[in-house]
Design an enzyme around this catalytic site. Sequence first.
Site, mmCIF file in Angstrom:
data_model
loop_
_atom_site.group_PDB
_atom_site.id
_atom_site.type_symbol
_atom_site.label_atom_id
_atom_site.label_comp_id
_atom_site.label_asym_id
_atom_site.label_seq_id
_atom_site.Cartn_x
_atom_site.Cartn_y
_atom_site.Cartn_z
ATOM 1 N N ARG A 225 0.847 -1.184 0.000
ATOM 2 C CA ARG A 225 0.000 0.000 0.000
ATOM 3 C C ARG A 225 0.892 1.246 0.000
ATOM 4 O O ARG A 225 1.850 1.326 0.769
ATOM 5 C CB ARG A 225 -0.931 0.021 1.227
ATOM 6 C CG ARG A 225 -2.004 -1.060 1.193
ATOM 7 C CD ARG A 225 -3.046 -0.765 0.127
ATOM 8 N NE ARG A 225 -4.047 -1.808 -0.014
ATOM 9 C CZ ARG A 225 -4.024 -2.769 -0.925
ATOM 10 N NH1 ARG A 225 -2.996 -2.852 -1.767
ATOM 11 N NH2 ARG A 225 -5.001 -3.645 -1.022
ATOM 12 N N HIS A 273 0.914 -0.342 -10.487
ATOM 13 C CA HIS A 273 0.011 -1.176 -9.680
ATOM 14 C C HIS A 273 -0.350 -2.465 -10.426
ATOM 15 O O HIS A 273 -1.527 -2.755 -10.687
ATOM 16 C CB HIS A 273 -1.258 -0.405 -9.320
ATOM 17 C CG HIS A 273 -1.925 -0.951 -8.080
ATOM 18 N ND1 HIS A 273 -2.571 -0.149 -7.169
ATOM 19 C CD2 HIS A 273 -2.047 -2.215 -7.603
ATOM 20 C CE1 HIS A 273 -3.062 -0.900 -6.189
ATOM 21 N NE2 HIS A 273 -2.752 -2.158 -6.437
#
Length: 310
Positions: A225, A273
Amino acid sequence: MTNVLFAAISPKWKEYESPLRDAFAKAGLDDIDLRKDFAPEEVDYIVYAPNSEIQDFTPFTRCKAVLNLWAGVESVVGNDTLTQPLCRMVDHGLTRGMIEWVTGHALRHHLDIDYFLNHQDGTWEHRVPPLARERPVTILGLGELGTACAKALTDLEFPVTGWSRSPHDIEGITCLHGADGLETALSGAQILILLLPLTAETEDLLDAERLALLPHGAVLLNPGRGPLIVDEALIAALDSGQVAHATLDVFRAEPLPVEHPFWAHPGVTVCPHIASATRAITAAEVIAENIKRGEAGQPFLYLVDRERGY
């Protein structure tokens, strides 16, 4: 009839409709009605992506569970209107994708592959990396993904230390927890991998003070994250050489703004990502299993603990 609402951005419907229908049939769920447009009071289950239009769960009075399509739930777990059980996504495809990304980049840095790619100038330089067993790796986060990656790196003979907020006991891995354990885990990490969930306790975990605990010249991989790291502290650590390189797959803002200093920094590799995307076929199997369990009155898989935030 069991009504299943697919609540994700429009392009995902084409990606997931057939895999979901196939998974329902394979699981023996023959009475499923899967749609994008039920009236809220008719819905039994919501297959959910947190970036969908549904943010108020109050009208879904019949709903038995919200089945998240993402591994992360931090953007929905705090929603006060969500009183139904919430299940995060844990599936084989997602796990395998993370293992491949983590081991690939760990080996890339361990073998100094970037150096050779950037020095194709006719210079014959005999740079021999140490063996994996001489390169300590620390993984912060020993959930499903962290444990799987730790085992894969151990199989390659990296000495792996894992840290989590609660105690774990995993064969072949040095498991630490708590504040003292974190300091020890960081101080030995030549390669540091972040696989923690984002909670109030983990946000900004890697600040200047904790980055200073790493061995000088450590490498950082973050497929977990973005907000686990204080961006400005990482840039300062890269500028000083405290951190030799950071390969980052997640960020505070995504897509990463073009003006962000990570893009231009020679010590940063930006990935968009991609470390562990949800795969429709394997994710559909997990969703079908959870609906089958719900219809049989059995406990759901991967139920989110609201207090812990994951």
